[in-house]
Design an enzyme around this catalytic site. Structure first.
Site, PDB file in Angstrom:
ATOM      1  N   LYS A   1     -13.703 -12.821  10.658  1.00 43.92           N
ATOM      2  CA  LYS A   1     -15.012 -12.940  10.010  1.00 43.92           C
ATOM      3  C   LYS A   1     -15.695 -11.580   9.932  1.00 43.92           C
ATOM      4  O   LYS A   1     -16.163 -11.164   8.861  1.00 43.92           O
ATOM      5  CB  LYS A   1     -15.899 -13.926  10.777  1.00 43.92           C
ATOM      6  CG  LYS A   1     -17.272 -14.130  10.133  1.00 43.92           C
ATOM      7  CD  LYS A   1     -18.135 -15.064  10.954  1.00 43.92           C
ATOM      8  CE  LYS A   1     -18.676 -14.380  12.190  1.00 43.92           C
ATOM      9  NZ  LYS A   1     -19.659 -15.214  12.913  1.00 43.92           N
TER      10      LYS A   1
ATOM     11  N   ASP B   1     -18.562 -18.166   8.253  1.00 44.03           N
ATOM     12  CA  ASP B   1     -19.472 -18.291   9.392  1.00 44.03           C
ATOM     13  C   ASP B   1     -19.910 -19.746   9.506  1.00 44.03           C
ATOM     14  O   ASP B   1     -19.376 -20.624   8.802  1.00 44.03           O
ATOM     15  CB  ASP B   1     -20.663 -17.332   9.247  1.00 44.03           C
ATOM     16  CG  ASP B   1     -21.646 -17.772   8.175  1.00 44.03           C
ATOM     17  OD1 ASP B   1     -21.321 -18.686   7.369  1.00 44.03           O
ATOM     18  OD2 ASP B   1     -22.763 -17.214   8.138  1.00 44.03           O
TER      19      ASP B   1
END
Length: 304
Positions: free
Chosen positions: A169, A187
């Site tokens: 991420k 996320d």
């Protein structure tokens, strides 16, 4: 250190930034039209092709609502973005943005940060939470950048994920916004909305990333991430989605999970959609909302 490339910008609609912002704000916050009121009720067995078409239409609609979508962390180069992204775990981007000016003013390079006193770093980043673990991560990645990459942030996924505290991420945030390399940032907001919209039924971020990558062209990945995250923060909240003020309600299989009354839903809108300050102290020029306030005792331009 080489300056980072500017984040890729979404396709601009006609008119000035102010006109586009007014149009998009009105679209999100005005009383829903008949189209919105008749929220979509997808067929019980939506085909794969139907889902892909609906998903891509959602992306196009979000591009109109958020033509100014951008990373909500303040940064001036890839190093600052990398550190800020690591610090953003388990806290808000606003809290990070209020914390990093003092950090970067004192330690502007990987070499500076790697040689710092850990206790001083802990005190500076304490407001972001988990400050001891985060201190270890950012000092570790700074040392790795100094020792293994000549003080430069690498522009490859395989290299980034080897740095302390950096997962996929974080790596995609840096690649997409500092190097122009497309990536999907899964996320909590992206994960929630992708599942609400029936783009996936996975709950593992890596599997979600893989499935979403098959739906959208690679060129859209970075901006898609920004748009979905913006929508999740402003309208499609985890606990009380503002369904009655949502511009893509007709395309949403989960319509009705949140507040459907238009007036009540408008009160749930956050940041610029609700008329409140955003998360960045130094937002991009075309952002229609108000800049966030600095932390108490920190001047607005500190570290800028």
């Amino acid at each position: 250190m080489s300056p980072a490339k500017a984040p890729a910008s979404p396709a601009k609609a006609a008119g000035t930034p102010a006109e586009r912002a007014a149009k998009s704000s009105a679209k999100a916050s005005a009383t829903p039209s008949a189209k919105t009121a008749k929220a979509a009720k997808p067929a019980k067995a939506e085909s794969r092709l139907g889902m892909v078409r609906r998903a891509r239409k959602i992306n196009r609609e979000l591009a109109e609502v958020y033509p100014y979508a951008h990373p909500e962390l303040d940064f001036r180069n890839s190093f600052e973005l990398l550190v800020a992204t690591v610090l953003s775990a388990q806290t808000t981007d606003l809290r990070v943005n209020q914390t990093t000016p003092a950090l970067f003013a004192r330690y502007p390079t990987p070499e500076d940060l790697a040689a710092a006193d850990p206790e001083e770093i802990e005190e500076l980043i304490r407001p972001t939470g988990f400050f001891r673990a985060k201190t270890k991560s950012i000092m570790g990645l700074a040392a790795a950048l100094r020792d293994d990459f000549g003080g430069e942030v690498p522009g490859r996924l395989d290299d980034l994920v080897k740095l302390p505290g950096v997962g996929r991420k974080t790596a995609f945030v840096v690649l997409g916004n500092a190097f122009g390399v497309p990536g999907i940032t899964v996320d909590t907001h992206f994960m929630r909305l992708a599942r609400r919209w029936k783009w996936t039924d996975q709950d593992d971020p890596v599997k979600i990333e893989a499935e979403i990558a098959e739906i959208f062209p690679k060129s859209e990945w970075t901006m898609l991430s920004h748009r979905v995250i913006f929508h999740g923060r402003r309208i499609c909240h985890a606990r009380r989605p503002a369904c009655g003020a949502c511009p893509i309600a007709p395309l949403c299989p989960a319509y009705g999970e949140g507040e459907t009354d238009p007036e009540k839903a408008k009160k749930l809108l956050k940041y610029e959609k609700g008329g409140y300050p955003g998360q960045r102290l130094n937002p991009p020029p075309d952002y229609p909302g108000r800049p966030a306030p600095p932390a108490v005792g920190v001047s607005p331009g500190a570290g800028a």
